[in-house]
Design an enzyme around this catalytic site. Sequence first.
Site, mmCIF file in Angstrom:
data_model
loop_
_atom_site.group_PDB
_atom_site.id
_atom_site.type_symbol
_atom_site.label_atom_id
_atom_site.label_comp_id
_atom_site.label_asym_id
_atom_site.label_seq_id
_atom_site.Cartn_x
_atom_site.Cartn_y
_atom_site.Cartn_z
ATOM 1 N N SER A 101 0.833 -1.207 0.000
ATOM 2 C CA SER A 101 0.000 0.000 0.000
ATOM 3 C C SER A 101 0.870 1.259 0.000
ATOM 4 C CB SER A 101 -0.955 -0.039 1.197
ATOM 5 O OG SER A 101 -1.960 0.929 1.066
ATOM 6 N N ASP A 198 -9.904 -4.920 -4.184
ATOM 7 C CA ASP A 198 -9.332 -3.878 -3.336
ATOM 8 C C ASP A 198 -10.264 -2.668 -3.328
ATOM 9 O OD1 ASP A 198 -7.786 -1.883 -2.113
ATOM 10 O OD2 ASP A 198 -5.928 -2.610 -3.005
ATOM 11 N N HIS A 228 -7.580 -5.537 -0.223
ATOM 12 C CA HIS A 228 -6.481 -4.580 -0.113
ATOM 13 C C HIS A 228 -5.292 -5.150 0.650
ATOM 14 C CE1 HIS A 228 -4.386 -0.809 -0.027
ATOM 15 N NE2 HIS A 228 -4.353 -0.799 1.290
#
Length: 256
Positions: A101, A198, A228
Amino acid sequence: MSAAQYLMRLSLPRLAYHRISAQSPGVVYLSGFKSSMNGEKALALEDFCRSAGYSFVRFDYTGCGSSEGNSDDCMLRDWKNDVLTVLDNLTTGPQILVGSSMGGWLMLLASLARPERVAGMVGVATAADGFVSAFKQLPSELRLEAAKTGEYKMPSKYSASGFYMVKYNFIKEAEEHCVLQSSIDISCPVRLIHGMKDEVVPWQNSIKVAERLTSDDVDVILRRTGDHRMSQSDDIKLLITVVSDLLHKLTQKDLK
């Protein structure tokens, strides 16, 4: 689990880390926003590197996890500098950066700053330009309110309150580190893994990163059922496989 060690820095908060010293190329794990170095992906990578004989570092950014400082006082540049400090002080030889991320954004910034140290990269739900893109998609009245109040509530199902309070100044400073407006001058091998379910960072973001990298050795791997965090057992198996393959590729290259 062994106790964390601390990296001392002149006039800056100490950074907590765990390290395995072994052969290079090594692996450095970069966690996501408000995450710590004790997540499932980080620990799985540590176990893999230990068994395979590769060096490994996981650490907490300033103000996160076990590191000193206050995360609310940090800008993206502070966490980028944390990554560079770890690269400069806790690793030797070429490294593979594995970023999850926001960590995927930071791995790109670190590679641009230290191209001679980064031999490869693996992104998981790479959130390049993420905070800025999310903010720009807000209705204009919410953006104006954030500018007026100095903060906004960024929705997140990963926060107990349902949102993270993000400072407006953080977003404005993050704009200085955006990479998706032009080509990204990175030539090392890059692997980008993204879940198609996601809800935080759309999988198309990894496609954008791949399109802008100057490297000829870029793969995008999409998991139709992945969310995610990509922390299910099969997700982590995929991550380990991708990292292992990249380590093997770089090791074989060095032998030639």
